[in-house]
Design a protein around this motif. Sequence first.
Motif: not given
Length: 113
Positions: A13-17, A50-55, A65-67, A77-84
């Motif tokens: 996912n880092w490339e798309e990030a 300050a690493f919370a998972g990749s990316p 996106f502080p955590t 890492r996972i993120y909560f998006t409007p699509s889930g």
Amino acid sequence: MRVEILHIEDCANWEEAALRVRAALAATGHEDATIITTALRTQEDAARVAFAGSPTITVDGDDLFPTDGLTTDLACRIYFTPSGVAGLPTVGQMTEAMRHRRIDGARVGGATS
């Protein structure tokens, strides 16, 4: 403004990030911002940042996106998006987080970018 994408090689996912970060920077008028990608290869590497998972996406050293979930585990890492749940935030979420960060920085008297 300096944006860094902290990632592990096993998480694609880092490339798309990087592409989404570039789009969010353009949307906020920061096309000239520096984007750095940093591969973390060991738990020691992850402990130094300050690493919370990749990316993990940082702006001037702060997680966009502080955590409380900082980790030395070399994991995605996972993120909560409007699509889930997703492996990345949307461009819209990144844009909003960058705008919010600038507003917060101005409100507390810090430098804005």
